[in-house]
Design an enzyme around this catalytic site. Sequence first.
Site, short mmCIF file in Angstrom:
data_model
loop_
_atom_site.label_atom_id
_atom_site.label_comp_id
_atom_site.label_asym_id
_atom_site.label_seq_id
_atom_site.Cartn_x
_atom_site.Cartn_y
_atom_site.Cartn_z
N GLY B 34 0.85 -1.19 0.00
CA GLY B 34 0.00 0.00 0.00
C GLY B 34 0.89 1.24 0.00
CD GLU B 191 -14.07 10.70 -0.70
OE1 GLU B 191 -13.19 11.56 -0.56
OE2 GLU B 191 -13.84 9.48 -0.63
CB ALA B 337 -2.84 7.99 1.47
#
Lengths: 438, 438
Positions: B34, B191, B337
């Site tokens: 990731g 979202e 992230a």
Amino acid sequence: MRIEAESAITGGAPNMIRPFAGNGRPRVVILGAGFGGLAAAMGLKGADVHITVIDRRNYHLFQPLLYQVATAGLSPAQVAMPIRRILSRQRNVTVLMQRVERIDKAMQLVETADRAIPYDYLIVATGARHAYFGHEEWAESAPGLKTIGDATEIRARILSAFERAEVTQDEKRREVLLTFVVIGGGPTGVEMAGAIAELARKVVVRDFRHIDAASARVVLVEAGNRILPAMPACLSAMAQRQLEGLGVEVLSTNAVTHCDAEGVMLADGRQIRSSCVLWAAGIMASKAAKWLGAEADRAGRAMVDERLNIPSHDNIFVIGDTAAVKNEDGCPVPSIAPAAKQMGKHVARAIRALMAGDPVEPFRYRHRGNLATIGRKAAVADFGRFRLSGYSAWLVWNLAHLWFLVGFRNRLLVFIDWGLAYLSYERSARLITDRHER
Amino acid sequence: MRIEAESAITGGAPNMIRPFAGNGRPRVVILGAGFGGLAAAMGLKGADVHITVIDRRNYHLFQPLLYQVATAGLSPAQVAMPIRRILSRQRNVTVLMQRVERIDKAMQLVETADRAIPYDYLIVATGARHAYFGHEEWAESAPGLKTIGDATEIRARILSAFERAEVTQDEKRREVLLTFVVIGGGPTGVEMAGAIAELARKVVVRDFRHIDAASARVVLVEAGNRILPAMPACLSAMAQRQLEGLGVEVLSTNAVTHCDAEGVMLADGRQIRSSCVLWAAGIMASKAAKWLGAEADRAGRAMVDERLNIPSHDNIFVIGDTAAVKNEDGCPVPSIAPAAKQMGKHVARAIRALMAGDPVEPFRYRHRGNLATIGRKAAVADFGRFRLSGYSAWLVWNLAHLWFLVGFRNRLLVFIDWGLAYLSYERSARLITDRHER
């Protein structure tokens, strides 16, 4: 199941009835939104009819490019488009995502799990899928390529073979994992074999540390005496040479006698051990003939007359890969997209004629040519008068397919993708996905 | 299972051993590719180490855009890239697609189904996935969004709901089919809800004949007292207003008490009947803490020290969503992230320092900001000093995400896709696919 009979059109709860009744207008029901079904629907644009297009999927698939999804060249959305998007602006069309269960010719009804849809004119264009000639048990170990689901499954198998080869420490196992067998030397088989060879030699080769992907063995098995039997012998030979140039072993005149997770057995007794066997041999028509109780040929295609009607039903048409159609010269019309499109257009004209009480012309197939791509800069093309192979054929192939791709945006994106792939030797969609992965 | 012990490096069948031994060089094993794992691998570029990156998938996923795949805006290949492609040119890296089964700290081995891979330094970055707070039985009726497989499954459910609503003749059923419930008011939930509302009101609305897709009901359920709890209250309020502007019902301070194929039950006793419930509430860390026998917090994240080590193992690092990290000010580092990337880079520096015998700096998280998009021209952004909402925030969001997308070609294609989608109100990937469809 509710049946919307003519009588119901005037009365009844509007919301329940109106949609599928024709409001007095003739009702055209089209089964299948492939090349044939779409051409028929579009051919009736503006006609005073109520069209219902029924497909069990929500997308129209550009079959000729599906092998590129299976070999990680394109994304599913680049070769498939929502049916209702394509027909959105044609106001006399309703699209239903449903699985057809039976057809009641007496009542003129198409029955699905949820509905019974009445028709005045019926167009059956439900296509075909791969057949295992009575060896359905081969399906698990040798998947065929007809749907987006097939393509992503095959893509996962091909890419996983390389991944597993990278991990294993067993030389023999690695060889088996790096052996790919494609069964069937028609256009799909040729395209698959070529694309896999290129994937191995040109694309993934840079990304592995322990295996030499370029050493992957790709075998194309054809039962007949040459690949691309629909092409002139000279082009078959050229295609074979081009495939061999990519490092594909072509084994013709060699039927597969057995097929399982270990690999395949050939008629000549040879065994090819492979963890990735793909099926591109032979297709079987959809159940249409059964639904219609119509006579069918060996491939399950309904026998139709020169008007594409089944006997004694001039309001029921069968087109595309579902129909066995003879050409003027008595040769069968090939199972290719252009033929299906021509039939769809013809039926649309025929229905307009029937409505106007005009005579209906017989269907005449115009052969525009045959194309098969083998790989980067390699293809063969047969336009009767002139034939091409190699780079020129490959260019023609690309332009032709790009041109016929439904939808501008797809065309643009596919063009960019191909451009980048061509320049970079990259493949855009190298994903091993599984909707059940967690 | 073969164990490649140090002793085996010099001798043994080369092909079997060399790949995973470090040839004397320190062996760094990274679990998970990731944002954190990739940053760590890239941070060790050129270092005299032998890196093995292990991931159970073959692709790196750009998680922040995954909701766009689930809502038919982007194709999987546009938010995912093969891990080995990304690391192809970094010669000290080997990538293995494997599922980790256990970690043997005593022997310093990572064990997978096929291999035992020895490490000198271990970086665990296996991320997190959605959790059902002990109601795992809800998973079937309320899928969460973590993998490409999840996304295409959710996409199929959303699009199928419209298709089935178009077919049904039962008013009540139609209402249920056109009700979408998103559970969880974090960025993903916001979202998703915004994207579904836009899909219904702006995109598919033109394509149906019997239903008014624009009338679809989209409900966002949040147990806390406001959505986007990680944001300042004022931005939460703005986000809620923007969602409501898109026609999303926001129900905060309202936990889900039950969830099944019929819909959801809320804490206030209300029942919302829906055929499409989506889960965006809470995540649970991967098994890393269990593998390591390390202490974990309630979310299953391994407790690490300021060097991101687990106690008494300065060669084992845990980073990203798998680690519970405190900031200088004692607040937990957010599960986003940028944080994972910073940790990955830090660990790469730490390993270089350890190898050089230099002191290892403690990890310091630098907060760059929070972004959440709500829809076309709608988003909120928090950069501490200054805050944005609406169009400007939306532009920043787009540029930021485009910029951080791995891989030039994806960036370009996503840009074109977004451009076309913006101009045409189209969605590129409206496909209902199923790899098991036949």
